[in-house]
Design a protein around this motif. Sequence first.
Motif, mmCIF file in Angstrom:
data_model
loop_
_atom_site.group_PDB
_atom_site.id
_atom_site.type_symbol
_atom_site.label_atom_id
_atom_site.label_comp_id
_atom_site.label_asym_id
_atom_site.label_seq_id
_atom_site.Cartn_x
_atom_site.Cartn_y
_atom_site.Cartn_z
ATOM 1 N N ARG A 1 0.919 -1.236 0.085
ATOM 2 C CA ARG A 1 0.001 0.138 0.162
ATOM 3 C C ARG A 1 1.028 1.143 -0.027
ATOM 4 O O ARG A 1 0.582 2.317 -0.665
ATOM 5 C CB ARG A 1 -0.842 0.000 1.166
ATOM 6 N N LYS A 2 2.024 1.228 0.626
ATOM 7 C CA LYS A 2 2.985 2.496 0.813
ATOM 8 C C LYS A 2 3.899 2.318 -0.362
ATOM 9 O O LYS A 2 4.559 3.341 -0.632
ATOM 10 C CB LYS A 2 3.722 2.390 2.061
ATOM 11 N N GLN A 3 3.724 1.492 -1.260
ATOM 12 C CA GLN A 3 4.625 1.290 -2.256
ATOM 13 C C GLN A 3 6.217 1.537 -1.898
ATOM 14 O O GLN A 3 7.244 2.365 -2.335
ATOM 15 C CB GLN A 3 4.354 2.436 -3.309
ATOM 16 N N ARG A 4 6.560 0.568 -0.859
ATOM 17 C CA ARG A 4 7.802 0.819 -0.467
ATOM 18 C C ARG A 4 8.275 -0.739 -0.302
ATOM 19 O O ARG A 4 8.199 -1.485 0.790
ATOM 20 C CB ARG A 4 7.825 1.131 1.045
ATOM 21 N N PRO A 5 8.887 -1.412 -1.363
ATOM 22 C CA PRO A 5 9.127 -2.901 -1.512
ATOM 23 C C PRO A 5 10.233 -3.441 -0.595
ATOM 24 O O PRO A 5 10.201 -4.625 0.006
ATOM 25 C CB PRO A 5 9.320 -3.037 -2.905
ATOM 26 N N ARG B 1 -6.804 11.556 7.101
ATOM 27 C CA ARG B 1 -7.916 10.792 6.498
ATOM 28 C C ARG B 1 -7.940 10.632 5.023
ATOM 29 O O ARG B 1 -7.976 9.616 4.359
ATOM 30 C CB ARG B 1 -9.219 11.265 7.257
ATOM 31 N N ASP B 2 -7.404 11.935 4.441
ATOM 32 C CA ASP B 2 -7.639 12.113 2.895
ATOM 33 C C ASP B 2 -6.320 11.296 2.002
ATOM 34 O O ASP B 2 -6.462 10.657 1.427
ATOM 35 C CB ASP B 2 -7.763 13.555 2.575
ATOM 36 N N ARG B 3 -5.275 11.679 2.844
ATOM 37 C CA ARG B 3 -3.874 11.424 2.196
ATOM 38 C C ARG B 3 -3.497 9.951 2.387
ATOM 39 O O ARG B 3 -2.898 9.166 1.795
ATOM 40 C CB ARG B 3 -2.825 12.461 2.696
ATOM 41 N N LEU B 4 -3.898 9.218 3.724
ATOM 42 C CA LEU B 4 -3.555 7.875 4.106
ATOM 43 C C LEU B 4 -4.776 7.236 3.634
ATOM 44 O O LEU B 4 -4.534 5.828 3.976
ATOM 45 C CB LEU B 4 -3.485 7.809 5.607
ATOM 46 N N ARG B 5 -5.846 7.595 2.997
ATOM 47 C CA ARG B 5 -6.821 6.661 2.787
ATOM 48 C C ARG B 5 -6.228 5.727 1.593
ATOM 49 O O ARG B 5 -5.659 5.850 0.707
ATOM 50 C CB ARG B 5 -7.874 7.392 2.041
ATOM 51 N N GLY B 6 -6.515 4.477 1.971
ATOM 52 C CA GLY B 6 -6.074 3.237 0.848
ATOM 53 C C GLY B 6 -4.782 2.994 1.545
ATOM 54 O O GLY B 6 -4.532 1.628 1.125
#
Length: 795
Positions: free
Chosen positions: A247-251, A353-358
């Motif tokens: 989700r954070k695109q931090r592989p 809430r908006d930026r971390l949604r998902g």
Amino acid sequence: MLPQSEIERLKLTIKGVVQGVGFRPFIYCLASELNLSGWVNNSAQGVFVEVQGPKARLREFLDRLQTEKPPLSQIHELQVTSIAAIAETRFEIRPSVSGEKTALILPDLATCPQCWREIFDPDNRRYRYPFTNCTHCGPRYTIVRRLPYDRRNTTMSAFPMCAECRAEYENPRDRRFHAQPNACPRCGPHLEWWDETGRVSARHDDALIAAARAIDAGQIVAVKGLGGFHLIADARDETAVRRLRDRKQRPDKPFAVMYPSLDAIAADCQVSPEEREWLRSPQGPIVLLTKKPGFEDSGAIAPSVAPRNPTLGVMLPYTPLHHLLLAELGYPVVATSGNRSDEPICTDAEEARDRLRGIADCFLVHNRAIARAVDDSIVRAIGGRATILRRARGYAPLPIATGLVGDVPLGDSSPRLLAVGGHLKNTIAIGRGPQIFVSQHLGDLETPQAVAGFEEAIARLQDLYDFTPESAVCDAHPDYRSTQFVRGLNLPRHAVQHHYAHVLACMADNQVLYESGLGVAWDGTGYGSDGTIWGGEFLRIPAIAEGEDLPEFTRVAYFRPFPLPGGDRAVKEPRRVALGMLYEAVGDRLFAASEDFSPAIARLLGSFTPQERQVLHRMLGRSLNTPKTSSVGRLFDGVAALLGLADRCSFEAQAAIALEAVIDPEAIGEDSYPLPWQWSDDGATVALDWTPTIAEIADDLADGVAVGVISCKFHHTLVEAIVATARRVGESSVFLSGGCFQNRYLSERAIARLQQAGFTPYWHRQIPPNDGGIAVGQIVARLRAIASGRPSDYR
């Protein structure tokens, strides 16, 4: 009653870390014990005191002021003058006064033992209250909006104190006397539990219990903490950790882990006595520790937390909220910055809430506003002391003292300077009188959100101190966002070469600003004075002598440049770096089908498709998009790729970390590879030729020598190059700076070998060796230029 001739009145001006640490109640109690009269108050400059009484008692007062001051306080300057005595019988604490803002703001401090005991004491009125604090701990920098440091100037102004808190706040003998964030469950901030849409479903302690249950269930919880949000997940749960990575695109980049106790850390990691102290210090940083043998097979931490890495970044709970949450869980959690990749950390609940949604499944928030985003600091033991790799919570914004440069005082007459740092790991700084105020870590300026956060940090730091710069200092790279920002200011501006700034930051960190020395500045990339990409530099720094027309630095040696096919793309693909190095060494033969290369080189070539090899051959042959660099950071990348450790990278220094990680401690000898010198035509500079190094590495691989042994020999090669160059240059002081010196083995080996060879090595401690120290170096460069009577080389 004593004769008036035996009574004296003193006026004290005390500057340093003297606000928010219990300094005024200390003064009050000391004066009362000695039966002295007078008063004490806070000001925007520090603490003012007038104290009156018998001369002998005043002498005792001054002695004990220095020796018994509060443990978190620091006295940087104490001015004492004698004034006329007045009719007075008592000592009092007076209201704060304003004025020019020079007082030092204390960083945010981890929960003290007394507050910890209160939140776990069922009979205490602050039982399980997550915002408990006192003058020894709690929020400071993250809540203060302006000076002086009074409650009305903090984000706690929104919470009027109840009668019991007010009584503590006004009692000089209470440890919460003038604790600006003082609060309790009746009058202070509170928690709320939100679902992913922001709907409130629980409050207060029920919200904390809900968060713990969600983490137990494998969910990712965004937790609003001290200086921003954490994304928290069960560190034992491989599925949860992988979900967070996706989700954070931090592989690949390691996650930090928060443990419930020091004993739990010691069960998984090797912890020295010094590292124990750092973990439980008031600063409470993330400490990089070595995993114990068998760690990967123990199942204590999910493999995806820190994959293929022998170290683990760990910390203890540092706020009451974290203490309560970890006590409820009883196991370690991933606690990573609450942001999207390359964006600033979230500080506001609605924003999160908006930026971390998902990314987050749910949110544990509170209603105490955060005045500025402050991330967790990172510390690593290097050379027997703590070296800060990321300077933020617990350390920022304490200043760096400049003191003297040569015989030239750089005191209050120094110009007011704004330094904007570099492009990666950015910090900004303001130079004011004898001090440099450094911001918290701001991150990489890769996105519009990051640049907006950078500009906001500049505005807030200037506003906090009513600071108006007289000139601005930036990196010499014309395309850095920070440099472009300075161009938009209506100020004189000065550009400083990147690696010169690195060396000066190390000199400032060790308080040897005036000395000459050899600077060893090794990093990924930096804009060189000749317009090429530097990164493997040996710079001779002259001593400051007022009026002498000396160069800022002389580049006495550097690594032989090699091409980076694809430019920035090569930074993310170390295999391209290795290809460029091999092409520099053997030319077009590298792409000849008839050549019989070693298995390692054949493997490297085989990692590209035939079409890719054809394009890369054309690029290298025609010098198309193949800038050359002297970077040791890229040299690490190329060697790591040649050894098959990292063809591609998803975060900065991943390949170099992998190369350090494989060093075999059981097979470490003294061997190294050849790294001969190539002299310039005038004999003034030396290029270190790495091509024999690479050739012998390839031979060792073909002979089946273990990768861990090869890595060790490569590290030794670099260290011997430092020692040999130091001997040639003849400077007794050697300054080690740049991101490469985050490598513990490289740094400690270099320190030991330099000492054995009779040199005095200096390395970083309070200022990061990476680009987080560039802003400090930029200000020092300008101060040195002024002290030597030389204008900046760049305009």
